[in-house]
Design a protein around this motif. Sequence first.
Motif, PDB file in Angstrom:
ATOM      1  N   ARG A  89       4.673  12.243  -2.184  1.00  0.00           N
ATOM      2  CA  ARG A  89       6.228  12.227  -1.456  1.00  0.00           C
ATOM      3  C   ARG A  89       6.850  10.767  -1.940  1.00  0.00           C
ATOM      4  NH1 ARG A  89       5.089  10.002   3.843  1.00  0.00           N
ATOM      5  NH2 ARG A  89       3.281   9.303   2.977  1.00  0.00           N
ATOM      6  N   VAL A  90       6.477  10.936  -3.622  1.00  0.00           N
ATOM      7  CA  VAL A  90       7.368  10.035  -5.018  1.00  0.00           C
ATOM      8  C   VAL A  90       7.977   9.665  -3.926  1.00  0.00           C
ATOM      9  CG1 VAL A  90       8.210   9.076  -6.977  1.00  0.00           C
ATOM     10  CG2 VAL A  90       5.644  10.612  -6.120  1.00  0.00           C
ATOM     11  N   GLU A  91       9.570  10.638  -3.682  1.00  0.00           N
ATOM     12  CA  GLU A  91      11.132  10.627  -3.353  1.00  0.00           C
ATOM     13  C   GLU A  91      10.973   8.969  -2.228  1.00  0.00           C
ATOM     14  OE1 GLU A  91      10.001  14.339  -1.448  1.00  0.00           O
ATOM     15  OE2 GLU A  91       9.260  13.214  -3.808  1.00  0.00           O
ATOM     16  N   HIS A  92      10.366   9.344  -1.212  1.00  0.00           N
ATOM     17  CA  HIS A  92       9.893   8.546  -0.519  1.00  0.00           C
ATOM     18  C   HIS A  92       9.774   6.777  -0.749  1.00  0.00           C
ATOM     19  CE1 HIS A  92      11.790  11.402   2.019  1.00  0.00           C
ATOM     20  NE2 HIS A  92      10.539  12.427   1.639  1.00  0.00           N
ATOM     21  N   PHE A  93       8.872   6.307  -2.056  1.00  0.00           N
ATOM     22  CA  PHE A  93       7.998   5.384  -2.101  1.00  0.00           C
ATOM     23  C   PHE A  93       9.379   4.295  -1.002  1.00  0.00           C
ATOM     24  CE2 PHE A  93       8.099   1.565  -4.443  1.00  0.00           C
ATOM     25  CZ  PHE A  93       6.923   1.061  -4.708  1.00  0.00           C
ATOM     26  N   ARG A  94      10.062   4.353  -1.404  1.00  0.00           N
ATOM     27  CA  ARG A  94      10.902   2.834  -1.315  1.00  0.00           C
ATOM     28  C   ARG A  94      11.011   2.983   0.468  1.00  0.00           C
ATOM     29  NH1 ARG A  94      15.294   1.123  -5.071  1.00  0.00           N
ATOM     30  NH2 ARG A  94      15.439  -1.181  -4.112  1.00  0.00           N
ATOM     31  N   LEU A  95      11.295   3.677   1.089  1.00  0.00           N
ATOM     32  CA  LEU A  95      11.366   4.055   2.557  1.00  0.00           C
ATOM     33  C   LEU A  95       9.888   3.558   2.809  1.00  0.00           C
ATOM     34  CD1 LEU A  95      13.440   7.014   3.563  1.00  0.00           C
ATOM     35  CD2 LEU A  95      14.494   4.867   3.841  1.00  0.00           C
ATOM     36  N   VAL A  96       8.756   4.222   2.610  1.00  0.00           N
ATOM     37  CA  VAL A  96       8.003   4.267   3.209  1.00  0.00           C
ATOM     38  C   VAL A  96       7.478   2.353   3.269  1.00  0.00           C
ATOM     39  CG1 VAL A  96       5.435   4.971   2.648  1.00  0.00           C
ATOM     40  CG2 VAL A  96       7.210   6.183   3.336  1.00  0.00           C
ATOM     41  N   GLU A  97       7.557   1.916   2.166  1.00  0.00           N
ATOM     42  CA  GLU A  97       6.996   0.255   1.907  1.00  0.00           C
ATOM     43  C   GLU A  97       7.762  -0.274   2.978  1.00  0.00           C
ATOM     44  OE1 GLU A  97       7.767  -2.267  -2.187  1.00  0.00           O
ATOM     45  OE2 GLU A  97       9.690  -0.785  -1.033  1.00  0.00           O
ATOM     46  N   GLN A  98       8.689   0.201   3.574  1.00  0.00           N
ATOM     47  CA  GLN A  98       9.337  -0.634   4.277  1.00  0.00           C
ATOM     48  C   GLN A  98       8.717  -0.565   6.014  1.00  0.00           C
ATOM     49  OE1 GLN A  98      13.939   0.001   4.468  1.00  0.00           O
ATOM     50  NE2 GLN A  98      14.036   0.871   2.963  1.00  0.00           N
ATOM     51  N   ALA A 142       5.650  10.519   7.651  1.00  0.00           N
ATOM     52  CA  ALA A 142       5.849  11.663   7.824  1.00  0.00           C
ATOM     53  C   ALA A 142       6.385  12.343   6.270  1.00  0.00           C
ATOM     54  CB  ALA A 142       7.270  11.133   8.887  1.00  0.00           C
ATOM     55  N   ALA A 143       6.541  13.240   6.610  1.00  0.00           N
ATOM     56  CA  ALA A 143       6.807  14.161   5.700  1.00  0.00           C
ATOM     57  C   ALA A 143       8.214  13.779   4.874  1.00  0.00           C
ATOM     58  CB  ALA A 143       7.155  15.594   5.685  1.00  0.00           C
ATOM     59  N   HIS A 144       9.542  13.419   5.465  1.00  0.00           N
ATOM     60  CA  HIS A 144      10.573  13.423   5.445  1.00  0.00           C
ATOM     61  C   HIS A 144      11.227  12.123   6.176  1.00  0.00           C
ATOM     62  CE1 HIS A 144      10.600  16.771   2.815  1.00  0.00           C
ATOM     63  NE2 HIS A 144      10.483  17.588   4.101  1.00  0.00           N
ATOM     64  N   PRO A 145      10.879  10.577   6.263  1.00  0.00           N
ATOM     65  CA  PRO A 145      10.840   9.865   6.811  1.00  0.00           C
ATOM     66  C   PRO A 145      12.752   9.277   6.477  1.00  0.00           C
ATOM     67  CG  PRO A 145      10.181   9.160   4.953  1.00  0.00           C
ATOM     68  CD  PRO A 145       9.742  10.364   5.014  1.00  0.00           C
ATOM     69  N   SER A 146      13.535   8.781   7.443  1.00  0.00           N
ATOM     70  CA  SER A 146      14.545   8.548   6.628  1.00  0.00           C
ATOM     71  C   SER A 146      15.293   7.459   7.469  1.00  0.00           C
ATOM     72  CB  SER A 146      15.383   9.504   8.025  1.00  0.00           C
ATOM     73  OG  SER A 146      15.951   9.175   9.477  1.00  0.00           O
ATOM     74  N   GLY A 180       0.715  -1.334   0.161  1.00  0.00           N
ATOM     75  CA  GLY A 180      -0.053   0.397  -0.207  1.00  0.00           C
ATOM     76  C   GLY A 180       1.114   1.271   0.046  1.00  0.00           C
ATOM     77  N   ALA A 181       1.602   1.173  -0.132  1.00  0.00           N
ATOM     78  CA  ALA A 181       3.085   2.559  -0.139  1.00  0.00           C
ATOM     79  C   ALA A 181       2.490   3.274  -1.493  1.00  0.00           C
ATOM     80  CB  ALA A 181       4.410   1.965  -0.033  1.00  0.00           C
ATOM     81  N   GLY A 182       1.874   1.993  -2.342  1.00  0.00           N
ATOM     82  CA  GLY A 182       2.395   3.310  -3.773  1.00  0.00           C
ATOM     83  C   GLY A 182       1.280   4.244  -3.755  1.00  0.00           C
ATOM     84  N   GLN A 183       0.351   4.404  -3.616  1.00  0.00           N
ATOM     85  CA  GLN A 183      -0.704   5.102  -3.104  1.00  0.00           C
ATOM     86  C   GLN A 183      -0.663   5.558  -1.818  1.00  0.00           C
ATOM     87  OE1 GLN A 183      -1.530   1.636  -2.730  1.00  0.00           O
ATOM     88  NE2 GLN A 183      -3.467   1.200  -1.174  1.00  0.00           N
ATOM     89  N   SER A 184       0.030   5.559  -1.244  1.00  0.00           N
ATOM     90  CA  SER A 184       0.001   6.451   0.088  1.00  0.00           C
ATOM     91  C   SER A 184       1.454   8.079  -0.793  1.00  0.00           C
ATOM     92  CB  SER A 184       0.742   6.105   1.719  1.00  0.00           C
ATOM     93  OG  SER A 184       0.974   7.243   2.262  1.00  0.00           O
ATOM     94  N   VAL A 185       2.259   7.447  -1.281  1.00  0.00           N
ATOM     95  CA  VAL A 185       3.246   8.351  -1.118  1.00  0.00           C
ATOM     96  C   VAL A 185       2.688   9.244  -2.400  1.00  0.00           C
ATOM     97  CG1 VAL A 185       4.994   7.519  -0.316  1.00  0.00           C
ATOM     98  CG2 VAL A 185       4.659   6.759  -2.839  1.00  0.00           C
ATOM     99  N   THR A 186       2.005   8.775  -3.686  1.00  0.00           N
ATOM    100  CA  THR A 186       1.600   9.039  -4.545  1.00  0.00           C
ATOM    101  C   THR A 186       0.252  10.530  -4.625  1.00  0.00           C
ATOM    102  OG1 THR A 186       1.879   7.681  -6.273  1.00  0.00           O
ATOM    103  CG2 THR A 186      -0.110   8.697  -7.080  1.00  0.00           C
TER     104      THR A 186
END
Length: 254
Positions: A94-103, A134-138, A84-90
Amino acid sequence: MSELCNGPLVPHLCQPSVVELVADCSRCLGLCCVLLPFARSAEFAFDKAAGETCRHLAADHRCGIHARLREKGMRGCAAYDCFGAGQSVTGTGRVEHFRLVEQVHEIAWYLGDAAGRGADVAGLVEEAEALAVAAHPSSALVEDLRSRVAPVLREVARAARASYASPLSAAGADLVAADLRREDLRGADLRGALLIEADLRGVDLTDADLLGADLRGADLRDAQASAALFVTRRQLGSVQVRPGDEGTPRRLRR
């Protein structure tokens, strides 16, 4: 577990809310088809670098061969799930954070299993909720969360197998193409095991820990995995034959 219903990351226990763990490609920009790399192999028909648009991605951000992925040699795509990370960042830009949000979403998926086993994970769920939006996950924050979730998941698995006299201990084992039909796999520790093309027909995987197990090409026909631990859509999407509906974890039933 009722306190978990105040948080959105356990939809199988509570009502759905803003942070979802089920992918909805109709609300995504085909991010997995652009941002993720893959190499030519049994799973993919050609090489693609991270950031390179897949040749099969259409102008409407949909896969042009979705109904024929396996026959076109794209089994890896057929099995892939972003939790579900894809629709969340779209939806939140926050597309640039897709891989982190997916994790983070994947971690949250496992916390849902832990909650279902009675583990007190309310605090970790709250942290995952906050990090998922989060707007800027790390990467440091994601790894910190993962490091604190890991022992909780291990304890859940340990408690699940405690009722079995001598459960199979095969974490990380090479069981490629193994015939396991006669093995007692109840409560087995199969975490990270290589079960590629393994024969699991009719086996009972109740309370087995399958976190990270590689099930590509495995035959789970008539297997009982409804009470297995830490099973994901990616794993079931990669098998040769899925278990029947009754043998599939409830939140993964079609």
